[in-house]
Design an enzyme around this catalytic site. Structure first.
Site, PDB file in Angstrom:
ATOM      1  N   ARG A 266      42.844  47.189  43.073  1.00  0.00           N
ATOM      2  CA  ARG A 266      43.937  47.210  44.055  1.00  0.00           C
ATOM      3  C   ARG A 266      44.504  48.621  44.264  1.00  0.00           C
ATOM      4  O   ARG A 266      44.682  49.043  45.416  1.00  0.00           O
ATOM      5  CB  ARG A 266      45.034  46.223  43.651  1.00  0.00           C
ATOM      6  CG  ARG A 266      44.640  44.762  43.840  1.00  0.00           C
ATOM      7  CD  ARG A 266      45.752  43.846  43.373  1.00  0.00           C
ATOM      8  NE  ARG A 266      46.064  44.077  41.962  1.00  0.00           N
ATOM      9  CZ  ARG A 266      47.205  43.716  41.366  1.00  0.00           C
ATOM     10  NH1 ARG A 266      48.152  43.119  42.064  1.00  0.00           N
ATOM     11  NH2 ARG A 266      47.396  43.952  40.094  1.00  0.00           N
TER      12      ARG A 266
ATOM     13  N   ASN B 281      45.529  40.233  44.681  1.00  0.00           N
ATOM     14  CA  ASN B 281      44.574  39.433  43.927  1.00  0.00           C
ATOM     15  C   ASN B 281      44.693  37.971  44.341  1.00  0.00           C
ATOM     16  O   ASN B 281      45.793  37.487  44.654  1.00  0.00           O
ATOM     17  CB  ASN B 281      44.849  39.528  42.423  1.00  0.00           C
ATOM     18  CG  ASN B 281      44.366  40.836  41.832  1.00  0.00           C
ATOM     19  OD1 ASN B 281      43.514  41.506  42.410  1.00  0.00           O
ATOM     20  ND2 ASN B 281      44.911  41.200  40.684  1.00  0.00           N
TER      21      ASN B 281
END
Length: 755
Positions: A21, A39
């Protein structure tokens, strides 16, 4: 005028807990994109908007520049209408279905390693340094989602400095769940056999003990190792004595590649394997006249080395300066110790001191072991560093829990078109190892969120794994051992349809109730036919014949000479005392406690004993391993004679007779051993040729533990290829029983599909 575009991207694979990320965040800033990343239960979801060219470059960079530990399984892109907005953000995780994957445990990255040895860094010499690009993963995760509370780091509250790193998307420790430092993280301690703390700096005291020739149990990422000075013959001998491990080679740890290359012949590829983030043990040919103590790998032409795989190993290897034996911390036939109290109980009779720490290991994982075959890596054990990476299956299938076999047990769980092999568990001959298998089955199902629809197990009714599987309350499929081997090699090579399977191993329960192990099969995942096999020999004494290869040599001689067996002028005949010979002959004549086997492994045992290489063994496969080592020093020559019957029975009786003649004339034993290997290869190719004529099949898969023998495998593969066969070998899973569960899983799923 500008042409803004927006896209939704869904990415699965190993993309959580590996810095994916923040990587996406940094890319979005670089390409001036707005949107978000988060996520999900399946992986990572992104919405990104910007100029068309920038968005396209962003999509390419996702694959081309992914973080070191990330493995992208699939990337799905859907065009959306532009929505405007400014900035790019990291959103909280969203639970959307299942399908995520977990990263294996990995070595220290270069950035952390530089900090580890930088006196000006706050993590200088800190043995638990890590970031999102490295460190423990699989071994410390207790549940999902993969956040700090679901790891064994949950009890360590981060200090202000670590928290600042953890919350900064531009820092490589952003959401690094094991993040810690000397102020707030785990700590080393050194204890004696009674568990009492030894005063002083734990690392320095442990290094001093190793220099004195003492044995130190070292807690690693996946369990305890036993360490000792590899150049101290008395210390290595003491370790062997205490561990009751007479001759099986020990693995070693060296600080760097230059050090490794001073002890072994290390090729460029072997160097890359050693240096990879997985940090396996790699088997390499010994250099002559090294300072390493002979008892490290007696009677063996190879050393197994690994480079440091965690910060503590780096500190030990660099601090000690020379090679260290670094062998699994366990008792004979038991799994590696990983809990602190368990380690003290199991290893207090072996280790003088315990270099331990207060970070728990949740899942034990032993070291992976690799050797090269035809210029490619071949797993002998697939475990730490590689598990639980997914393996591609031939197609979508039902979710299966496959339980492997009795030796070198591993599990396999499947989901969709992917299979997940567990770490090496061990030989299921005791309650401790069976308990480890059960724990691993539950843990993997929870982590991967897989609820299996059926269970696959070995055909043998008495295996502990069979009993366990039948008690799970799910439909069960019993899979013949050698069929599973064939399917395993087919699956990892992406094959469907039918093939010829040459399956060579030591023991497997056959469909006819006898012991198989030298098999020629034709079939696929749906089923198989046995089209040939090695001629059967009796195993006098049953399981005793596995540990005492002289029994197999005498069995092979009995086929030639009958009651005249003990009148042969061969050294192996002296292994049975005069008074015991009538009973031994009766066993062979009547088949009393002497089951029939077609095992290739037992044939190699027989020849090893005939050549007086090994009459008795102290570890599995020792006779065949030492026979291969002897053969490697021999000169290539013509194969010995053999017979192939109309039924596809490959009979090496004539070869045994010729070997006895050569022994009588004093032919060099290494040349005999080399000729025997060539004989087995020639016989295999001839039988395969007959099967091709009858079936039209020209694809051959090679599987089974005997195909760990590099000399034989290369000879067989080369001869088959020269005869026009398409040859498929193992690369991603071991050819031994450690890869068997993959084949069981695919066979069971196909069975369910067709019922």
């Amino acid at each position: 005028m500008t042409s803004r575009e927006r896209a939704s991207l869904e990415i699965d694979g190993i993309v959580q807990g590996v810095g994916f990320r923040p990587f996406v965040y940094r890319l979005a800033l670089r390409f001036r994109l707005s949107g978000w990343v988060r996520n999900t239960g399946q992986g990572v979801q992104i919405e990104a908007e910007g100029e068309g060219g920038d968005l396209l470059a962003f999509c390419h960079a996702l694959r081309d520049e992914a973080p070191p530990l990330a493995v992208i399984g699939s990337l799905k892109i859907e065009n959306l209408a532009p929505a405007g907005g400014e900035g790019f953000v990291i959103l909280d995780s969203a639970k959307a279905g299942t399908g995520g994957e977990i990263s294996p445990d990995c070595n220290v990255c270069d950035d952390c390693l530089a900090e580890l040895f930088d006196p000006g860094n706050r993590r200088y010499l800190y043995p638990f340094i890590n970031c999102t690009n490295c460190g423990p993963r699989y071994s410390i995760i207790t549940g999902i989602p993969y956040d700090r509370p679901a790891t064994t780091m949950a009890g360590f509250a981060m200090c202000d400095n670590c928290l600042a790193e953890y919350h900064d998307p531009l820092n490589r420790r952003f959401h690094a769940q094991p993040n810690a430092c000397p102020v707030c993280g785990p700590r080393l301690s050194l204890v004696d056999r009674a568990g009492a703390v030894v005063a002083g700096d734990p690392l320095e005291r442990a290094l001093a003990a190793l220099r004195e020739g003492r044995i130190v149990a070292v807690k690693g990422v996946g369990g305890y190792h036993l360490a000792v000075d590899a150049c101290n013959e008395a210390a290595v001998g003491l370790l062997r004595h205490r561990k009751k491990r007479d001759e099986k080679p020990f693995a070693m740890l060296a600080a760097d590649l230059d050090s490794v290359r001073s002890f072994v012949q290390c090729s460029e590829l072997e160097g890359r394997l050693l240096s990879g983030v997985e940090r396996p043990i790699v088997l390499m040919r010994k250099r002559p006249q090294t300072p390493i103590a002979e008892p490290v790998a007696p009677g063996n032409g190879w050393f197994g080395f690994m480079l440091p795989g965690n910060p503590l190993q780096h500190l030990l290897a660099h601090g000690f300066g020379g090679p260290l034996v670094m062998t699994s911390g366990n008792l004979s036939d038991e799994p590696i110790a990983y809990r602190d109290d368990e380690a003290l109980r199991m290893l207090s009779g072996i280790a003088d001191l315990f270099l331990t720490n207060d970070r728990e290991i949740h899942t034990r994982t032993d070291d992976s072991v690799i050797r090269l075959y035809r210029g490619e890596p071949l797993f002998l054990r697939r475990s730490r560093g590689y598990v639980p990476r997914a393996l591609a299956l031939p197609g979508e299938q039902a979710s299966v829990l496959a339980l492997g076999a009795e030796l070198k047990a591993t599990l396999c769980l499947t989901r969709g078109n992917r299979g997940f092999l567990s770490q090496h568990i061990g030989d299921l001959k005791n309650a401790a190892t069976m308990s480890s298998l059960e724990e691993s089955a539950v843990h993997l199902q929870r982590l991967l969120e897989i609820g299996p629809e059926l269970v696959a197990h070995d055909l043998h009714p008495d295996y502990l794994s069979t009993v366990y599987g039948q008690g799970l309350g799910l439909p069960c499929v019993a899979v013949q051992h050698h069929h599973a081997h064939m399917a395993s090699c087919m699956a990892e090579n992406g094959l469907d349809g039918e093939t010829i399977g040459v399956i060579l191993d030591g023991t497997g329960y056959g469909s006819d109730g006898t012991i198989w192990g030298g098999e020629f099969l034709v079939g696929g995942y749906q089923g198989f036919e046995r089209r040939g096999h090695f001629a059967q020999l009796r195993m006098p004494g049953g399981d005793a014949a596995v540990k005492e290869p002289y029994r197999m040599a005498l069995s092979a001689l009995y086929r030639l000479h009958g009651d005249g067996l003990f009148r042969q002028p061969l050294a192996v005949c002296g292994q049975v005392q005069e008074g015991d010979r009538p009973l031994f002959l009766k066993m062979l004549e009547k088949g009393i406690n002497a089951p029939l086997t077609s095992s290739c492994g037992r044939l190699f045992d027989a020849v090893s004993a005939l050549l007086s290489v090994r009459h008795r063994i102290s570890y599995e496969g020792q006779a065949a391993i030492e026979l291969e080592a002897l053969a490697e020093t021999g000169s290539p020559s013509e194969p010995y004679p053999y017979l192939v019957t109309d039924g596809g029975v490959l009979d090496f009786g004539p070869a045994v007779a010729a070997i006895c003649s050569d022994l009588a004339t004093g032919r060099n034993r290494s040349d005999i051993a080399r000729a025997f290997h060539r004989t087995v290869a020639a016989g295999i190719v001839e039988v395969c040729g007959g099967i091709r004529t009858a079936s039209g099949q020209d694809r051959v898969v090679l599987s089974g533990g005997v195909f760990q023998n590099r000399l034989l495998t290369e000879d067989v593969a080369d001869k088959l290829a020269a005869s026009g066969f398409k040859v498929y070998c193992h690369r991603l899973v071991p050819p031994n029983d450690g890869g068997l569960a993959l084949g069981q899983a695919v066979i069971a799923a196909r069975f369910l599909q067709e019922t």
